[in-house]
Scaffold this active site. Structure first.
Site, PDB file in Angstrom:
ATOM      1  N   HIS A  22       0.847  -1.201   0.000  1.00 52.61           N
ATOM      2  CA  HIS A  22       0.000   0.000   0.000  1.00 52.61           C
ATOM      3  C   HIS A  22       0.881   1.249   0.000  1.00 52.61           C
ATOM      4  O   HIS A  22       0.690   2.158  -0.824  1.00 52.61           O
ATOM      5  CB  HIS A  22      -0.904  -0.025   1.234  1.00 52.61           C
ATOM      6  CG  HIS A  22      -1.750   1.200   1.395  1.00 52.61           C
ATOM      7  ND1 HIS A  22      -3.095   1.225   1.113  1.00 52.61           N
ATOM      8  CD2 HIS A  22      -1.438   2.466   1.822  1.00 52.61           C
ATOM      9  CE1 HIS A  22      -3.579   2.435   1.349  1.00 52.61           C
ATOM     10  NE2 HIS A  22      -2.588   3.198   1.784  1.00 52.61           N
ATOM     11  N   GLU A  23       1.831   1.296   0.915  1.00 47.62           N
ATOM     12  CA  GLU A  23       2.700   2.467   1.008  1.00 47.62           C
ATOM     13  C   GLU A  23       3.623   2.581  -0.194  1.00 47.62           C
ATOM     14  O   GLU A  23       3.843   3.680  -0.726  1.00 47.62           O
ATOM     15  CB  GLU A  23       3.514   2.428   2.308  1.00 47.62           C
ATOM     16  CG  GLU A  23       2.691   2.649   3.554  1.00 47.62           C
ATOM     17  CD  GLU A  23       1.959   3.982   3.541  1.00 47.62           C
ATOM     18  OE1 GLU A  23       2.502   4.978   3.001  1.00 47.62           O
ATOM     19  OE2 GLU A  23       0.829   4.042   4.050  1.00 47.62           O
ATOM     20  N   HIS A  26       1.989   4.279  -3.124  1.00 46.88           N
ATOM     21  CA  HIS A  26       1.986   5.744  -3.059  1.00 46.88           C
ATOM     22  C   HIS A  26       3.298   6.304  -3.599  1.00 46.88           C
ATOM     23  O   HIS A  26       3.312   7.254  -4.387  1.00 46.88           O
ATOM     24  CB  HIS A  26       1.814   6.221  -1.615  1.00 46.88           C
ATOM     25  CG  HIS A  26       0.441   6.012  -1.052  1.00 46.88           C
ATOM     26  ND1 HIS A  26      -0.703   6.373  -1.722  1.00 46.88           N
ATOM     27  CD2 HIS A  26       0.038   5.504   0.148  1.00 46.88           C
ATOM     28  CE1 HIS A  26      -1.763   6.088  -0.972  1.00 46.88           C
ATOM     29  NE2 HIS A  26      -1.340   5.555   0.161  1.00 46.88           N
TER      30      HIS A  26
END
Length: 233
Positions: A22-23, A26
């Site tokens: 998820h990170e 980004h």
């Protein structure tokens, strides 16, 4: 070996993968749109250690895991977060809409991982009969927990509260006057999020946002992901 220890280990693995990617999503989205802040900070990495947040990655998931295993004997839902990826909107080619894409990349990655996990179930089930049943059972547990962890992480992050991804998406999409007002919430956003997790559920089930999202994840969203991966539901 304690009966619930293998499930605990696969739950940790599923959660770490969900949070880490998820990170990373980004950071890679920001880099693709012109911002190399995460890369220069050494955060553009698939190494989970670089994304660990003491509360969101260790303490809260650990409490959820242990509480569920000790009370109901299984893990129904997981939630956590990682150390936020640094992004400089002004380095993006289109700062306003670029931040919408960067914010959306995290939940999009989690939805994709949930679908991949459901596809993995075909492989796990195909191994039944050729590998020990304990291995198949662990594989099924991993698939189930990975789908739930990714869906819950994605849906929670889409709540329209800065600094959650949904809040930053709304800041980029709303008219500027409303956008500025919502952006000002970010300084208190973490307190609002913690109140939703730790305080509101104590006021009654109607205020339990995590419980509500968990119901969606363990019900309709879970079935939808299985259907999209070709499983009969």
């Amino acid at each position: 070996m304690t009966d619930w220890l293998p499930e605990l280990l696969v739950a940790i693995l599923a959660t770490v993968i969900a949070i880490t990617l998820h990170e990373a999503a980004h950071g890679y989205a920001a880099l693709a749109l012109g911002d190399d802040t995460a890369q220069r900070a050494g955060r553009l990495s698939l190494n989970p250690i670089r994304h660990v947040d003491r509360v969101g990655t260790v303490i809260l998931p650990g409490i959820l895991l242990i509480t569920q295993l000790l009370t109901i004997g299984r893990v129904v839902a997981m939630f956590g977060w990682a150390k936020p990826i640094p992004v400089d909107p002004w380095q993006l080619r289109n700062p306003r809409f670029g931040m919408v894409l960067v914010a959306a990349a995290g939940p999009a990655m989690n939805f994709f991982l949930a679908w991949l996990s459901a596809l993995l179930a075909h492989v796990v089930l195909a191994l039944a009969g050729s590998v020990p049943m304990q291995v198949v059972a662990l594989g099924v547990d991993f698939v189930r927990l990975s789908i739930m962890a990714n869906l819950l992480l994605a849906l929670f992050n889409l709540l329209p509260i800065p600094p959650l991804d949904g809040g930053r998406i709304m800041v980029g999409l709303l008219p500027r006057s409303l956008s500025r007002a919502l952006a000002r919430v970010e300084r208190f956003g973490l307190l609002v999020v913690m109140a939703m997790i730790l305080i509101l559920p104590r006021l009654g089930p109607q205020y339990d946002v995590i419980g509500w999202l968990s119901g969606i994840v363990t019900g309709p969203a879970f079935r939808l992901v299985l259907q999209l991966a070709g499983h009969p539901v």
